[in-house]
Design a protein around this motif. Sequence first.
Motif, PDB file in Angstrom:
ATOM      1  N   GLU A 166       0.991  35.055 -20.273  1.00  0.00           N
ATOM      2  CA  GLU A 166       1.776  36.229 -19.920  1.00  0.00           C
ATOM      3  C   GLU A 166       1.149  36.835 -18.677  1.00  0.00           C
ATOM      4  O   GLU A 166       0.117  37.499 -18.736  1.00  0.00           O
ATOM      5  N   GLU A 207      14.920  35.297 -21.633  1.00  0.00           N
ATOM      6  CA  GLU A 207      14.005  36.420 -21.448  1.00  0.00           C
ATOM      7  C   GLU A 207      14.220  37.134 -20.118  1.00  0.00           C
ATOM      8  O   GLU A 207      13.594  38.168 -19.864  1.00  0.00           O
ATOM      9  N   SER A 208      15.103  36.584 -19.272  1.00  0.00           N
ATOM     10  CA  SER A 208      15.247  37.092 -17.910  1.00  0.00           C
ATOM     11  C   SER A 208      16.603  37.727 -17.633  1.00  0.00           C
ATOM     12  O   SER A 208      16.925  37.992 -16.478  1.00  0.00           O
ATOM     13  N   GLU A 240      12.335  24.941 -21.879  1.00  0.00           N
ATOM     14  CA  GLU A 240      11.576  25.993 -21.205  1.00  0.00           C
ATOM     15  C   GLU A 240      12.477  26.824 -20.300  1.00  0.00           C
ATOM     16  O   GLU A 240      12.378  28.054 -20.256  1.00  0.00           O
ATOM     17  N   SER A 245       2.785  41.817 -15.057  1.00  0.00           N
ATOM     18  CA  SER A 245       4.049  41.975 -14.347  1.00  0.00           C
ATOM     19  C   SER A 245       4.226  43.333 -13.691  1.00  0.00           C
ATOM     20  O   SER A 245       5.272  43.625 -13.150  1.00  0.00           O
ATOM     21  N   ILE A 281      13.176  30.804 -20.584  1.00  0.00           N
ATOM     22  CA  ILE A 281      12.973  31.701 -19.439  1.00  0.00           C
ATOM     23  C   ILE A 281      14.249  32.488 -19.165  1.00  0.00           C
ATOM     24  O   ILE A 281      14.210  33.700 -18.919  1.00  0.00           O
ATOM     25  N   ARG A 337       5.096  29.760 -18.215  1.00  0.00           N
ATOM     26  CA  ARG A 337       5.666  29.072 -19.367  1.00  0.00           C
ATOM     27  C   ARG A 337       4.846  27.902 -19.904  1.00  0.00           C
ATOM     28  O   ARG A 337       4.636  27.800 -21.117  1.00  0.00           O
ATOM     29  N   SER A 365       6.531  46.700 -18.299  1.00  0.00           N
ATOM     30  CA  SER A 365       6.310  45.941 -17.067  1.00  0.00           C
ATOM     31  C   SER A 365       6.115  46.807 -15.838  1.00  0.00           C
ATOM     32  O   SER A 365       5.384  46.454 -14.925  1.00  0.00           O
ATOM     33  N   ARG A 394       7.620  34.802 -12.495  1.00  0.00           N
ATOM     34  CA  ARG A 394       6.394  34.925 -13.287  1.00  0.00           C
ATOM     35  C   ARG A 394       6.525  34.206 -14.628  1.00  0.00           C
ATOM     36  O   ARG A 394       5.584  33.567 -15.095  1.00  0.00           O
ATOM     37  N   LYS A 395       7.691  34.289 -15.237  1.00  0.00           N
ATOM     38  CA  LYS A 395       7.893  33.582 -16.505  1.00  0.00           C
ATOM     39  C   LYS A 395       7.868  32.074 -16.279  1.00  0.00           C
ATOM     40  O   LYS A 395       7.343  31.321 -17.100  1.00  0.00           O
ATOM     41  N   GLY A 451      10.275  38.827 -12.095  1.00  0.00           N
ATOM     42  CA  GLY A 451      10.136  38.559 -13.516  1.00  0.00           C
ATOM     43  C   GLY A 451      10.462  37.120 -13.864  1.00  0.00           C
ATOM     44  O   GLY A 451       9.768  36.481 -14.668  1.00  0.00           O
TER      45      GLY A 451
END
Length: 305
Positions: free
Chosen positions: A89, A239-240, A232, A92, A236, A84, A252, A79-80, A76
């Motif tokens: 998106e 969100e992670s 950024e 996932s 990330i 970014r 996901s 991938r972000k 995850g």
Amino acid sequence: MSGTPGVSGFVAKLQSTMQLARDMEDQKKLYSYGGVLYPTLLCPEDHLRSLGSFEARQEDIMLVAYPKCGFNWMVGIIRKALARPKGMELESRMPPLIEFFGPELLQVVNESPSPRFLGTHLHPDNIPPSFDTRKTKILVIFRNPKDTLVSFYHFFNNNPVFPSGTSWDNFFSDFMAGDVPWGSYFDHALAWEKRMADPNVMIVTYEEIKQDLSQGVHQICRFFGLDRTNAEIQKISEESTFSAMKQNSQQSHGVMGNVVFRKGEVGDWKTHFTPEQSRIMDEAFSKRLEGTRIGAKLNYQLHCQ
């Protein structure tokens, strides 16, 4: 960014595989290949045989982890990081595990543009040699063995592709003997010990990433040559967090969301291990990993005693 190809077909196949697993006899769900156990439905023998000729690229982004050491969490994050700059998106749901692909999907991967995001749970000696010859950047994530064992136990018992109803005591014994899917934790660790100084390999631990996620994201982006701004990286990281990914796990990972993302805690082993089991693991770690560079990085004394 290309992400990982063949996603929609893979998701449909995964759902079909889960149904097949529910109808399959437990004794047929695992098989041995090269002395290591693998789940029959996820990575059958033809998948593993086809990997020998897999052609890696220098531009590939490769993630490696022993099972339940934080692989899906790191998927995850990466991938972000890839998505970014363009606000993309990336899909996932599909784990980029090369042993899951099989000959047909490997052909799709071979024809996909760079950079390709790939991953594996395979022992380093079983990873296609082209990743070494092409000098592909490889990120390896490890986790302290006690929490790894606990997470693996719950994943094993809640995933229909594995035999059902395994007791804690039996799984503990199997884990310590290396008789679990993808083999021995200690064998994996010792194999990566040999590559600690390799500039194309970066080894991180679950615990250090959890302790300082933004710093971990920064290091990972720098290692893979992903030029991300501080803003950024911060986004990330926000969100992670494990809780954020667990909250999003139904989107996901579908029905497997709560199985893949269970607790994500450091120290959950204390609610499972008996004093005798803790002693056995301590002795195994002392015998096999104490005094090694990867053993020091795992900081066993802090997280496991």
